[in-house]
Design a protein around this motif. Structure first.
Motif, PDB file in Angstrom:
ATOM      1  N   PHE A  28       4.115   4.654   2.557  1.00  0.00           N
ATOM      2  CA  PHE A  28       3.493   3.518   2.779  1.00  0.00           C
ATOM      3  C   PHE A  28       3.667   2.372   1.717  1.00  0.00           C
ATOM      4  N   TRP A  32       5.011  -1.370   2.189  1.00  0.00           N
ATOM      5  CA  TRP A  32       3.903  -2.483   2.290  1.00  0.00           C
ATOM      6  C   TRP A  32       3.108  -2.888   1.055  1.00  0.00           C
ATOM      7  N   TYR A  58      -3.570   1.345   2.619  1.00  0.00           N
ATOM      8  CA  TYR A  58      -3.266   2.690   3.175  1.00  0.00           C
ATOM      9  C   TYR A  58      -4.546   3.508   3.681  1.00  0.00           C
ATOM     10  N   ALA A  61      -5.824   1.428   6.635  1.00  0.00           N
ATOM     11  CA  ALA A  61      -5.065   1.785   7.844  1.00  0.00           C
ATOM     12  C   ALA A  61      -5.583   3.303   8.390  1.00  0.00           C
TER      13      ALA A  61
END
Length: 158
Positions: A28, A32, A58, A61
């Motif tokens: 991740f 990002w 993260y 998310a």
């Protein structure tokens, strides 16, 4: 979610838990949030985190994924019971995003969602707005993550 009229302020939904694995955290972060302490345990160890730290994005998310899975499970249950399933609209936004404590590789967080307010939409009578506080706690029960979310939910009356 249920229809707007059936949702009760104060209702708490347990969303499940997630164990943060180094490989997924790094993947991740590469895509990002490529900060050194999210990409390598050694870099994280040199910071106040003390180890490989998950990107806060993260964590957010994961919370969003668990919320969507819980909603899908509820809607599937309603369908099996032959009940009408409400439409869920988009979120017009969130506020008060807080990363309260670092999430280190190997940590398991438990997530929940609490309905904190609701109101009919002023411009769209077929919709209501539901406000929730999404939160996570670590294995010791310490608050780790929190955000106030808002989502459009179909009204039965419209």
């Amino acid at each position: 979610m249920l229809f707007f009229e059936d949702i009760e302020v104060g209702e708490v939904t347990r969303l499940g838990s997630h164990t943060f694995r180094a490989e997924a955290m790094i993947a991740f972060a590469r895509a990002w949030d490529p900060q050194p302490f999210h990409l390598a345990a050694a870099a994280g160890a040199r910071t106040h985190f003390g180890g490989l730290a998950a990107s806060g994005w993260y964590t957010a998310a994961i919370a969003a994924r668990l919320r969507a899975q819980a909603q899908a499970h509820l809607h599937e249950t309603l369908r099996r019971e032959g009940k009408r399933v409400p439409r869920i609209g988009p979120s017009p936004g969130f506020k008060d995003l807080k990363w309260l404590r670092p999430v280190i590789a190997g940590d398991t967080l438990s997530f929940q969602s609490e309905v904190i307010a609701k109101k009919p939409s002023a411009n769209r009578p077929e919709w209501g707005l539901v406000f929730t506080r999404e939160s996570a706690r670590d294995m010791q029960g310490r608050p780790t993550f929190e955000v106030t979310n808002c989502v459009f939910v179909e009204r039965m009356e419209a």
